[in-house]
Design a protein around this motif. Structure first.
Motif, PDB file in Angstrom:
ATOM      1  N   ALA A  71       0.463  -1.082  -0.096  1.00  0.00           N
ATOM      2  CA  ALA A  71      -0.025  -0.020  -0.074  1.00  0.00           C
ATOM      3  C   ALA A  71       0.928   1.384   0.142  1.00  0.00           C
ATOM      4  O   ALA A  71       0.508   2.309  -0.600  1.00  0.00           O
ATOM      5  N   ALA A  72       2.071   1.296   0.626  1.00  0.00           N
ATOM      6  CA  ALA A  72       2.765   2.312   0.856  1.00  0.00           C
ATOM      7  C   ALA A  72       3.479   2.665  -0.617  1.00  0.00           C
ATOM      8  O   ALA A  72       3.598   3.707  -0.955  1.00  0.00           O
ATOM      9  N   ILE A  73       3.953   1.600  -1.319  1.00  0.00           N
ATOM     10  CA  ILE A  73       4.546   1.569  -2.672  1.00  0.00           C
ATOM     11  C   ILE A  73       3.490   2.215  -3.553  1.00  0.00           C
ATOM     12  O   ILE A  73       3.776   3.141  -4.244  1.00  0.00           O
ATOM     13  N   ASP A  74       2.482   1.609  -3.807  1.00  0.00           N
ATOM     14  CA  ASP A  74       1.370   2.092  -4.617  1.00  0.00           C
ATOM     15  C   ASP A  74       0.807   3.441  -4.169  1.00  0.00           C
ATOM     16  O   ASP A  74       0.686   4.414  -5.420  1.00  0.00           O
ATOM     17  N   ALA A  75       0.866   4.212  -2.815  1.00  0.00           N
ATOM     18  CA  ALA A  75       0.590   5.614  -2.747  1.00  0.00           C
ATOM     19  C   ALA A  75       1.720   6.427  -3.153  1.00  0.00           C
ATOM     20  O   ALA A  75       1.420   7.548  -3.590  1.00  0.00           O
ATOM     21  N   ALA A  76       3.014   5.648  -3.119  1.00  0.00           N
ATOM     22  CA  ALA A  76       4.309   6.788  -3.478  1.00  0.00           C
ATOM     23  C   ALA A  76       4.425   6.686  -4.919  1.00  0.00           C
ATOM     24  O   ALA A  76       5.155   7.576  -5.694  1.00  0.00           O
ATOM     25  N   ASP A  77       3.653   5.876  -5.631  1.00  0.00           N
ATOM     26  CA  ASP A  77       4.132   5.470  -7.041  1.00  0.00           C
ATOM     27  C   ASP A  77       3.346   6.111  -8.222  1.00  0.00           C
ATOM     28  O   ASP A  77       2.886   5.602  -9.128  1.00  0.00           O
ATOM     29  N   ALA A  78       3.268   7.475  -8.193  1.00  0.00           N
ATOM     30  CA  ALA A  78       2.418   8.436  -8.905  1.00  0.00           C
ATOM     31  C   ALA A  78       3.236   8.261 -10.429  1.00  0.00           C
ATOM     32  O   ALA A  78       2.533   8.152 -11.531  1.00  0.00           O
ATOM     33  N   ASP A  79       4.555   8.236 -10.312  1.00  0.00           N
ATOM     34  CA  ASP A  79       5.283   8.263 -11.427  1.00  0.00           C
ATOM     35  C   ASP A  79       5.518   6.792 -12.181  1.00  0.00           C
ATOM     36  O   ASP A  79       6.109   6.010 -11.220  1.00  0.00           O
ATOM     37  N   GLN A  80       5.359   6.581 -13.184  1.00  0.00           N
ATOM     38  CA  GLN A  80       5.407   5.348 -13.817  1.00  0.00           C
ATOM     39  C   GLN A  80       7.058   5.167 -14.438  1.00  0.00           C
ATOM     40  O   GLN A  80       7.472   6.207 -14.558  1.00  0.00           O
ATOM     41  N   GLY A  81       7.426   3.979 -14.343  1.00  0.00           N
ATOM     42  CA  GLY A  81       8.760   3.731 -14.989  1.00  0.00           C
ATOM     43  C   GLY A  81       9.852   4.140 -13.945  1.00  0.00           C
ATOM     44  O   GLY A  81      11.026   4.081 -14.620  1.00  0.00           O
ATOM     45  N   ARG A  82       9.714   4.237 -12.904  1.00  0.00           N
ATOM     46  CA  ARG A  82      10.866   4.316 -11.951  1.00  0.00           C
ATOM     47  C   ARG A  82      11.251   3.020 -11.324  1.00  0.00           C
ATOM     48  O   ARG A  82      10.459   2.182 -11.107  1.00  0.00           O
ATOM     49  N   PRO A  83      12.547   2.756 -11.319  1.00  0.00           N
ATOM     50  CA  PRO A  83      13.163   1.524 -10.875  1.00  0.00           C
ATOM     51  C   PRO A  83      12.483   1.578  -9.127  1.00  0.00           C
ATOM     52  O   PRO A  83      12.705   2.580  -8.369  1.00  0.00           O
ATOM     53  N   HIS A  84      12.193   0.416  -8.669  1.00  0.00           N
ATOM     54  CA  HIS A  84      11.752   0.045  -7.630  1.00  0.00           C
ATOM     55  C   HIS A  84      12.905  -0.814  -6.671  1.00  0.00           C
ATOM     56  O   HIS A  84      13.064  -1.910  -7.225  1.00  0.00           O
ATOM     57  N   LEU A  85      13.586  -0.190  -5.830  1.00  0.00           N
ATOM     58  CA  LEU A  85      14.764  -0.692  -5.152  1.00  0.00           C
ATOM     59  C   LEU A  85      14.526  -1.143  -3.768  1.00  0.00           C
ATOM     60  O   LEU A  85      13.992  -0.254  -3.045  1.00  0.00           O
ATOM     61  N   LEU A  86      14.814  -2.228  -3.244  1.00  0.00           N
ATOM     62  CA  LEU A  86      14.734  -2.744  -1.893  1.00  0.00           C
ATOM     63  C   LEU A  86      15.811  -2.734  -1.310  1.00  0.00           C
ATOM     64  O   LEU A  86      16.729  -3.840  -2.026  1.00  0.00           O
ATOM     65  N   MET A  87      16.416  -2.071  -0.407  1.00  0.00           N
ATOM     66  CA  MET A  87      17.958  -2.095   0.237  1.00  0.00           C
ATOM     67  C   MET A  87      17.992  -3.413   1.010  1.00  0.00           C
ATOM     68  O   MET A  87      16.757  -3.634   1.752  1.00  0.00           O
ATOM     69  N   SER A  88      18.796  -4.606   0.702  1.00  0.00           N
ATOM     70  CA  SER A  88      18.621  -5.647   1.321  1.00  0.00           C
ATOM     71  C   SER A  88      20.309  -6.181   1.322  1.00  0.00           C
ATOM     72  O   SER A  88      20.661  -6.393   0.336  1.00  0.00           O
TER      73      SER A  88
END
Ligand code: SAM
Length: 239
Positions: A71-88
């Motif tokens: 839900a947090a990702i979807d709410a932040a993701d107004a811009d399409q096409g950005r890389p989604h990175l998970l620090m891990s």
């Protein structure tokens, strides 16, 4: 469009932190890049605003919930096409070429884990790219995210005073950087290598190249092997 890093974290107050001073901070203040730190907890749905739960199958610690993080990702993701990175720590180790790629794009959405990590299903469902900053375990992804963002920001146009200062740096050609010197001419009995004050630019360039190759071979055989292991000379700074 201005390069923008969006960070999802349980500790938005940690930002901009070190990114707010010096090179990155000045660039942030002058609008060369943008930073948005969003609180994952804002996407919690229960009365206690809980974001984590015990690991399925048992074991110590807590795990970030898939539904809350999605839900947090979807709410932040107004811009399409950005890389989604998970620090891990399980991620692919971050490299300078990946940093350059990220700096050339619109800017990433960076997710900071906490606790024992995040539910695997959100990694798959939101196609998160796991990125590690090294083979050690931090207590959270925020410092890792800052390292990644800092490395990107200094490559953005106009951020480094002299654009050339990025070109000779460590990793720019798969080599570590040559040793640097400045005044005084002599420090505790150690003079600056004579060639650097000779004024012969070709000789200086050749010396630096040889030093960079020797350092890389001695300290990072992995990088050296990846370049095909060309012949180099022994460094004056390595034993
Ligand atoms: N249990 C996890 C494991 O063994 O892989 C470690 C979780 S760590 C305590 C909590 C969070 O810190 C991770 O979810 C990640 O976001 C971040 N983190 C820790 N070490 C990291 C590293 N080397 N690179 C990137 N992120 C890291």
């Amino acid at each position: 469009m201005t390069w923008r890093a969006t960070v999802l974290t349980l500790f938005p107050e940690m930002f901009p932190g070190p990114l707010g001073v010096s090179l990155a901070g000045k660039a942030l203040a002058s609008g060369l890049w943008e930073l948005e730190a969003r609180d994952i907890r804002d996407s919690a749905t229960d009365r206690h605003r809980s974001v984590d739960d015990t690991p399925a199958g048992g074991g110590p610690g807590m795990v970030l919930r898939a539904d809350v993080l999605a839900a947090a990702i979807d709410a932040a993701d107004a811009d399409q096409g950005r890389p989604h990175l998970l620090m891990s720590p399980r991620g692919r180790p971050l490299t300078q070429s990946q940093v350059a790629e990220l700096a050339a794009g619109p800017g990433p959405l960076v997710i900071c884990g906490r606790f024992e990590g995040v539910d695997q299903r959100v990694i798959e469902a939101r196609n998160l790219q796991e990125v590690s900053i090294g083979d050690y375990v931090l207590s959270g992804g925020e410092i890792a995210a800052m390292a990644l963002i800092d490395a990107c920001v200094r490559l953005l146009p106009g951020v480094m005073g002299k654009q050339a200062s990025g070109e000779d740096e460590s990793f720019s050609e798969g080599l570590l950087e040559f040793p640097q010197y400045t005044r005084p001419q002599e420090f505790e009995g150690r003079p600056i290598p004579e060639i650097l004050t000779s004024g012969d630019h070709a000789k200086v360039a050749a010396w630096r190249r040889a030093e960079a190759e020797a350092l890389t071979r001695a300290r990072r055989p992995d990088l050296w092997a990846a370049r095909g292991g060309q012949k180099g000379t022994k460094s004056t700074t390595d034993g």
